[in-house]
Design a protein around this motif. Structure first.
Motif, PDB file in Angstrom:
ATOM      1  N   UNK A 136       0.789  -1.051  -0.053  1.00  0.00           N
ATOM      2  CA  UNK A 136       0.156   0.023  -0.263  1.00  0.00           C
ATOM      3  C   UNK A 136       0.745   1.316   0.157  1.00  0.00           C
ATOM      4  N   UNK A 137       0.348   2.392  -0.686  1.00  0.00           N
ATOM      5  CA  UNK A 137       1.052   3.583  -0.452  1.00  0.00           C
ATOM      6  C   UNK A 137       1.287   4.131   0.983  1.00  0.00           C
ATOM      7  N   UNK A 138       0.316   3.607   1.749  1.00  0.00           N
ATOM      8  CA  UNK A 138       0.219   4.031   3.074  1.00  0.00           C
ATOM      9  C   UNK A 138       1.478   3.749   3.715  1.00  0.00           C
ATOM     10  N   UNK A 139       1.535   2.209   3.596  1.00  0.00           N
ATOM     11  CA  UNK A 139       2.923   1.487   3.993  1.00  0.00           C
ATOM     12  C   UNK A 139       4.033   2.310   3.689  1.00  0.00           C
ATOM     13  N   UNK A 140       4.068   2.417   2.423  1.00  0.00           N
ATOM     14  CA  UNK A 140       5.559   2.935   1.771  1.00  0.00           C
ATOM     15  C   UNK A 140       5.880   4.299   2.641  1.00  0.00           C
ATOM     16  N   UNK A 141       4.960   5.184   2.758  1.00  0.00           N
ATOM     17  CA  UNK A 141       4.912   6.575   3.415  1.00  0.00           C
ATOM     18  C   UNK A 141       5.353   6.309   4.718  1.00  0.00           C
ATOM     19  N   UNK A 142       4.815   5.316   5.343  1.00  0.00           N
ATOM     20  CA  UNK A 142       5.205   5.284   6.703  1.00  0.00           C
ATOM     21  C   UNK A 142       6.592   4.775   7.001  1.00  0.00           C
ATOM     22  N   UNK A 143       7.008   3.866   6.047  1.00  0.00           N
ATOM     23  CA  UNK A 143       8.441   3.415   6.089  1.00  0.00           C
ATOM     24  C   UNK A 143       9.352   4.592   5.787  1.00  0.00           C
ATOM     25  N   UNK A 144       9.126   5.311   4.832  1.00  0.00           N
ATOM     26  CA  UNK A 144      10.017   6.556   4.640  1.00  0.00           C
ATOM     27  C   UNK A 144      10.156   7.169   5.895  1.00  0.00           C
ATOM     28  N   UNK A 145       8.902   7.554   6.684  1.00  0.00           N
ATOM     29  CA  UNK A 145       8.824   8.673   7.470  1.00  0.00           C
ATOM     30  C   UNK A 145       9.729   7.856   8.636  1.00  0.00           C
ATOM     31  N   UNK A 146       9.654   6.673   9.102  1.00  0.00           N
ATOM     32  CA  UNK A 146      10.355   6.007  10.182  1.00  0.00           C
ATOM     33  C   UNK A 146      11.782   6.226   9.970  1.00  0.00           C
ATOM     34  N   UNK A 147      12.161   5.711   8.562  1.00  0.00           N
ATOM     35  CA  UNK A 147      13.683   5.913   8.317  1.00  0.00           C
ATOM     36  C   UNK A 147      14.223   7.113   8.309  1.00  0.00           C
ATOM     37  N   UNK A 148      13.378   8.131   8.096  1.00  0.00           N
ATOM     38  CA  UNK A 148      13.875   9.522   8.113  1.00  0.00           C
ATOM     39  C   UNK A 148      14.292   9.936   9.568  1.00  0.00           C
ATOM     40  N   UNK A 149      13.627   9.349  10.529  1.00  0.00           N
ATOM     41  CA  UNK A 149      13.883   9.627  12.132  1.00  0.00           C
ATOM     42  C   UNK A 149      15.244   8.920  12.384  1.00  0.00           C
ATOM     43  N   UNK A 150      15.521   7.445  11.478  1.00  0.00           N
ATOM     44  CA  UNK A 150      16.341   6.725  12.242  1.00  0.00           C
ATOM     45  C   UNK A 150      17.795   7.027  11.277  1.00  0.00           C
ATOM     46  N   UNK A 151      17.773   7.722  10.190  1.00  0.00           N
ATOM     47  CA  UNK A 151      18.891   7.853   9.335  1.00  0.00           C
ATOM     48  C   UNK A 151      19.087   9.345   8.514  1.00  0.00           C
ATOM     49  N   UNK A 152      18.165  10.143   8.764  1.00  0.00           N
ATOM     50  CA  UNK A 152      18.165  11.313   8.215  1.00  0.00           C
ATOM     51  C   UNK A 152      17.130  11.528   7.104  1.00  0.00           C
ATOM     52  N   UNK A 153      16.859  12.618   6.561  1.00  0.00           N
ATOM     53  CA  UNK A 153      15.850  13.089   5.601  1.00  0.00           C
ATOM     54  C   UNK A 153      16.157  12.827   4.238  1.00  0.00           C
ATOM     55  N   UNK A 154      17.611  12.459   4.044  1.00  0.00           N
ATOM     56  CA  UNK A 154      17.867  12.331   2.624  1.00  0.00           C
ATOM     57  C   UNK A 154      17.137  10.902   1.953  1.00  0.00           C
ATOM     58  N   UNK A 155      16.910  10.052   3.033  1.00  0.00           N
ATOM     59  CA  UNK A 155      16.135   8.783   2.543  1.00  0.00           C
ATOM     60  C   UNK A 155      14.630   8.933   1.932  1.00  0.00           C
ATOM     61  N   UNK A 156      14.162  10.200   2.286  1.00  0.00           N
ATOM     62  CA  UNK A 156      12.463  10.382   1.555  1.00  0.00           C
ATOM     63  C   UNK A 156      12.804  10.619   0.207  1.00  0.00           C
ATOM     64  N   UNK A 157      13.768  11.170  -0.501  1.00  0.00           N
ATOM     65  CA  UNK A 157      13.702  11.212  -1.772  1.00  0.00           C
ATOM     66  C   UNK A 157      14.567  10.319  -2.715  1.00  0.00           C
ATOM     67  N   UNK A 158      15.385   9.734  -2.008  1.00  0.00           N
ATOM     68  CA  UNK A 158      16.192   8.858  -2.685  1.00  0.00           C
ATOM     69  C   UNK A 158      15.931   6.987  -2.646  1.00  0.00           C
ATOM     70  N   UNK A 159      15.159   6.767  -1.616  1.00  0.00           N
ATOM     71  CA  UNK A 159      15.068   5.574  -1.440  1.00  0.00           C
ATOM     72  C   UNK A 159      13.661   5.112  -2.276  1.00  0.00           C
ATOM     73  N   UNK A 160      13.897   4.067  -2.824  1.00  0.00           N
ATOM     74  CA  UNK A 160      12.543   3.657  -3.594  1.00  0.00           C
ATOM     75  C   UNK A 160      11.731   2.610  -2.720  1.00  0.00           C
ATOM     76  N   UNK A 161      10.756   3.347  -2.131  1.00  0.00           N
ATOM     77  CA  UNK A 161       9.877   2.594  -1.441  1.00  0.00           C
ATOM     78  C   UNK A 161       8.546   2.782  -1.719  1.00  0.00           C
ATOM     79  N   UNK A 162       8.077   1.908  -2.495  1.00  0.00           N
ATOM     80  CA  UNK A 162       6.911   2.180  -3.163  1.00  0.00           C
ATOM     81  C   UNK A 162       5.998   0.797  -3.436  1.00  0.00           C
ATOM     82  N   UNK A 163       4.798   0.636  -3.823  1.00  0.00           N
ATOM     83  CA  UNK A 163       4.102  -0.347  -4.408  1.00  0.00           C
ATOM     84  C   UNK A 163       4.717  -0.891  -5.538  1.00  0.00           C
TER      85      UNK A 163
END
Length: 720
Positions: free
Chosen positions: A84-111
């Motif tokens: 789900x897109x919701x799960x992908x968004x949640x994953x990116x948000x959690x990762x941002x807290x752990x490793x920084x905001x750069x992951x938001x735009x560069x990680x491919x976390x999608x359906x």
């Protein structure tokens, strides 16, 4: 192919993504032994079998953070596939807290669909598409099939367009094109197969003409792209070092093919799934993919997650016992909880469905009186029709409730109309969109006018917009053909609007243009008047208000940071494709995003979650991935669960038992299972009684001391 510079690969990692974190081991804090093993494992293929409520999302997020921090894998070299897109968004948000905001735009976390769309946008010409192609949502797909069936004089009452569209999608998910499907059809084939064959052939041709793809086409076209283009495939292999897939038990045939193609010889693939929660076989999901993964990928490490962080042990004991009767499990797992024993699961044996609904409603009222929020309570059922008695009783008791699985925001007529205008502006060949709104609101363009235009388009083998241009040129040339002149005069009111909208959107922000579009097309006024006429103008979610919510949604889209999309650009040179990406039409991007999300994740208010304090009503299928403190599993009876249609197939029966298991494991604090001895159906009262799953459960504990359940007869009926 373009020059090789397009395929140069820069294996350097960005500084912000590669900063060594001396406290990287903090990622492992709070993980149990099995979770720790999965997160900190060496780089290799892995199968994580994650039981219900065992923290698989945390494991996935922590694993990605570990790859970035410990193994120095750049976020852009990681692909995480969610369902789900919701799960992908949640994953990116959690990762941002752990490793920084750069992951938001560069990680491919999608359906799967979103990832395939990104690849097709980058390589449209190699995939046989024209850049700017549009996506057919389910409603548009069915509309197109219906139009084609009518053109072919196929009775749409005898053969439902929705069924034919669904069958076409099913063939695509199995990798079967129209030509291959035709070869399987014989004179002895059922009529619906023959009809599907006829429609599929024309449907495929028209989609190509209109430069449109449906959801299943996104997957199939990407698989064909990777299979047929070695250079593109190898570029992805060099790009994606680590691939992680969530909810792997729900993957279908074409998704599994995609995974095998996108994973290179030096990539590692981690899949997370639970064969006990595979409940979507009816729509193509293949739980057998978990076994295939062990066979097709080398040196797979298996990790079992069985410590449950959701439910009390009594609830888990019931779940473990129910699923234990399935003999096709990948491995036996017994869920253990850490929330104490909890109350016994209450089985409510009700005289009839009216008594069942009244009893459940009274229990809910009592829970609320004791301080429980309504939002923490859910009623789950096998089939949607079972909700009626509960709705009526809840209304009678003035208990607020929300029904999931009803009409979603992007399925509403007014929203579909607005989207159709947007679609024709980004893709002039999209006749399906044009036919929806050419006379909405009314411009006195009747069926005869539309048919005349379609005839010209058919004769000239062009889209309807191009046919209008031909008419315009014909009239402007001074030709006095009265029929054609009359046709153009009637159609010109729409064409002038089309040209004006195209001009307007060149110099306006997306949200400002959308607002102006709704005014210029008359949709605002049209639906405002319809609301007034129907007495809905004062409703919070009137059709006019929904159009306003669409503008709000577009503004949110504009405010969101853009995702890095470098699937085809691995160097710093300015190639043609790169320049095109920088000027990609924001309207096209928005349409792509909302079409993928509108597959069922937005509720009737355009949101992704229920924030109101209301009881949640939904099917067991819809409840997967959710959890509630108090759950009522209703209609747990013969011929409903398991379904009468599944009772004589071992495979189907096993999936029905998994569905029951999913329902049980949604409960955190207390679980009520109810059934009726007599149920009114189609105006007749039929004897029903307890589900065979329930009988198995009760017999399993008969005579034992530590029993996790208790049976309560309502109106004095005995269990047997």
């Amino acid at each position: 192919m373009q020059d090789n510079s397009l395929y140069e690969f820069n294996d350097g990692l960005s500084e912000d993504a590669l900063d060594e974190d001396p406290q990287s081991d903090s990622i492992l804090e709070g993980l149990n032994e099995s979770q720790h093993e999965a997160v900190s494992a060496e780089l290799r293929n892995m199968l994580i079998i994650a039981g219900a409520g065992t923290g698989k999302t945390r494991v996935l997020v922590s694993r990605i953070a570990w790859l970035i921090k410990h193994y120095h894998i750049a976020p852009r070299n990681i692909m995480a596939v969610t369902f789900t897109n919701k799960a992908a968004t949640e994953m990116r948000e959690r990762l941002s807290l752990m490793v920084g905001n750069s992951v938001q735009s560069s990680l491919w976390a999608n359906t799967f669909h979103s990832i395939c769309l990104r690849l097709l946008r980058a390589y449209a010409q190699y995939a046989g598409l024209v850049p700017g192609f549009t996506i057919l949502d389910t409603d548009s797909q069915v509309s197109l099939v219906k139009r084609l069936m009518k053109d072919m004089n196929i009775d749409t009452k005898e053969f439902k367009p929705s069924d034919i569209a669904s069958n076409i999608s099913k063939q695509k998910e199995n990798g079967i094109r129209a030509l291959a499907y035709s070869k399987k059809v014989s004179v002895k084939s059922p009529d619906y197969v023959k009809v599907t064959d006829r429609v599929y052939t024309v449907y495929e041709k028209v989609c190509n003409q209109e430069n449109s793809v449906d959801f299943s086409e996104l997957l199939l076209r990407t698989v064909e792209l990777l299979e047929n283009n070695r250079e593109i495939r190898e570029l992805q292999h060099r790009r994606f070092k680590e691939i992680l897939v969530d909810e792997f038990q729900d993957t279908n045939s074409i998704q599994y093919r995609f995974l095998r193609l996108i994973a290179g010889p030096n990539s590692h693939v981690l899949v997370v799934g639970d064969d006990d929660q595979s409940i979507y076989g009816w729509r193509g999901a293949d739980v057998g993919n978990m076994r295939k993964f062990l066979e097709d990928f080398s040196d797979v490490k298996q990790v079992l997650l069985a410590l449950n962080y959701r439910s009390t042990q009594k609830i888990l004991d019931v779940a473990n016992t129910i699923i234990g009767f399935n003999s096709d499990r990948l491995m036996e797992k017994v869920l253990k909880g850490n929330f104490g024993e909890g109350d016994k699961v209450k089985i409510l044996n009700c005289a009839n469905n009216k008594v069942e609904a009244a009893t459940v409603t009274d229990r809910i009222a009592a829970l609320h009186d004791s301080g429980v929020d309504y939002r923490d309570i859910s009623i789950l059922y096998r089939n949607n029709y079972l909700s009626l008695d509960f709705e009526q009783n809840l209304l009678r008791k003035h208990i607020p409730f929300v029904i999931y699985g009803g009409q979603k925001f992007f399925e509403r007529a007014e929203i579909l109309d607005a989207i159709a205008y947007m679609r024709i502006l980004v893709n002039e060949d999209d006749d399906t969109a044009l036919l929806r709104i050419i006379n909405t609101p009314s411009r006195k363009i009747g069926p005869k006018v539309v048919e005349g235009l379609r005839t010209i388009a058919s004769e000239r083998n062009c889209s309807l917009i191009k046919a209008i241009r031909l008419l315009e040129a014909h009239v402007n040339s001074g030709n006095v053909d009265k029929t054609l002149s009359s046709l153009y005069k009637k159609i010109s009111v729409f064409y002038e609007l089309f040209k004006a909208l195209n001009e307007k959107r060149q110099n306006m922000s997306l949200s400002a243009f959308a607002d102006e579009m709704l005014r210029m097309t008359g949709l605002y006024k049209y639906y405002q008047e319809k609301d007034f006429k129907d007495g809905k103008d004062t409703e919070e979610h009137s059709r006019y208000a929904n159009l306003g919510m669409l503008i709000s949604n577009i503004k949110e889209f504009e405010a969101a940071p853009p995702a890095e999309d470098d699937s085809s650009e691995e160097n710093t040179s300015e190639s043609t494709t790169e320049k095109e990406k920088k000027t990609e039409d924001p309207l096209l991007t928005y349409l792509s995003n909302i079409t993928l999300v509108s597959t069922g994740e937005l509720n009737e208010e355009g949101g992704t979650s229920n924030v109101a304090d209301a009881v949640n009503l939904m099917t067991m299928h819809a409840s997967k991935g959710l959890e509630f403190k108090y759950v009522f599993l209703v209609g747990f009876e013969k011929d409903i669960l398991p379904s009468r249609l599944c009772a004589y197939s071992d495979k189907s029966l096993a999936e029905e038992r998994r569905l029951a298991y999913v329902g049980v494991t949604r409960a955190k604090k207390a679980l009520f299972i109810s059934y009726a001895q007599v149920r009114s159906m189609f105006g007749k009262s039929e004897p029903t009684g307890a589900s065979s799953f329930l009988r198995d459960l009760v017999r399993e504990y008969k005579g034992k001391q530590d029993v996790p359940l208790m049976i309560e007869a309502v109106k004095g009926y005995s269990f047997y």
